[in-house]
Scaffold this motif. Structure first.
Motif: not given
Length: 324
Positions: A128-149
């Motif tokens: 859902p649109p309201e969960q997109v931001s959270k999902r992006i953070d999860e994807l960055l973490e899975l790939s070994g990147l910081s949420k700050a990027v």
């Protein structure tokens, strides 16, 4: 690993027409992929190896329908996708993704990482649109990147970091199959190991299947369970990676093994090395495509193209008259 293959190709052919003259008629063809048969099962990592220009990337892109096949059959999860329209193919597209070779050219330089990752999430309505931001953070973490990027642009990253973004983008739609087209060839050796470890971890966590395209047989040997050796658009040998050095049969496969740098610089043992150039894919040789460079060539090789036959051991197949 299930018995039914996730990806299956039967007599797959991909040719590119060459046009010329005032009327733009076809005058020749590039024979990139020539009657390939292969299977990839769920959770399996299969390597595809060969020299530059042998058709590896074209085969991979045709399997995921980035390119339309000239003929033959492509099945994904039991569905024939070879002739599906874009609209019919779209639900299946999110089940198969691609990691590109060039981490510099595969990301839009005008988009932030957040925008790059959110595109597919919105397009396929993954969350859902309201969960997109959270999902992006999860994807960055899975790939070994910081949420700050997430608000940075691709030019602000190193090659390894950009490839991690490419991996995160492939994961956005929760795929089952990933075509990894030489994903580490443009990276430093130390970074290559990190990316390979990441891909292996993701495979274990999500049960992903990979077709891992590479020109580096040593990388494939350590990363994949099974390897397909390709030459001039043909699969000339298929065997388990564990049996590679002991059981390899085709002269071309032996030459690829011989080209791997040895760990001991004092090792001066004899090696099978290729001579001559790869023939043009526009005018393929008659008979076996490898006979113009083969050290074991026979008269039959010049007139008859050998079939890819089973040797009856662990799925080992080879196309060579000498082995037959």
């Amino acid at each position: 690993m299930s018995d039914a293959p996730l990806v299956k190709a039967t007599n797959l052919v991909k040719h590119f027409p060459i046009t010329g003259g005032i009327l733009g008629r076809e005058v020749a063809r590039v024979h990139a992929v020539n009657g390939v048969n292969l299977e990839i099962h769920k959770g399996e990592c299969v390597g595809l190896v060969g020299e530059s220009g042998c058709g590896k990337s074209t085969l991979g892109k045709t399997l995921v329908r980035l390119l339309d096949p000239t003929s033959g059959k492509i099945e994904f999860a039991g569905t024939d996708i070879g002739k599906l329209s874009y609209r019919e193919l779209r639900p299946l597209k999110k089940r198969m993704q691609m990691i590109f070779q060039d981490p510099y050219g595969s990301l839009n330089p005008r988009m932030t990482i957040e925008t790059i990752l959110s595109e597919a999430l919105f397009f396929h309505a993954i969350v859902p649109p309201e969960q997109v931001s959270k999902r992006i953070d999860e994807l960055l973490e899975l790939s070994g990147l910081s949420k700050a990027v997430r608000r940075k642009y691709p030019h602000e990253f190193s090659g390894g970091q950009r490839q991690r973004v490419g991996i995160a983008r492939a994961l956005t739609v929760n795929p089952e199959f990933i075509l990894a087209d030489e994903p580490v060839s443009a990276l430093d050796v130390s970074v290559q190991a990190q990316i390979l470890n990441l891909l292996n971890e993701l495979r274990g966590e999500f049960g992903l299947s990979y077709l891992f395209v590479s020109h580096d047989l040593k990388v494939v040997q350590h990363f994949c369970e099974r390897v397909l050796i390709m030459y001039l658009g043909y699969i000339v040998e298929e065997l388990p990676c564990d049996d590679l050095e002991a059981d390899v049969q085709h002269p071309y496969s032996k030459a690829l093994l011989g080209a791997i740098p040895v760990d001991d610089p004092r090792d001066r043992s004899a090696r099978d090395l290729l001579e001559g150039d790869v023939p043009s894919p526009i005018t393929l040789p008659t008979g076996c495509p490898f006979h113009t460079r083969c050290p074991d060539v026979e008269d039959t090789c010049k007139t008859k193209n050998p079939e890819l036959i089973s040797l009856g051991k662990n799925g080992h197949r080879v196309a060579c008259h000498a082995v037959e």
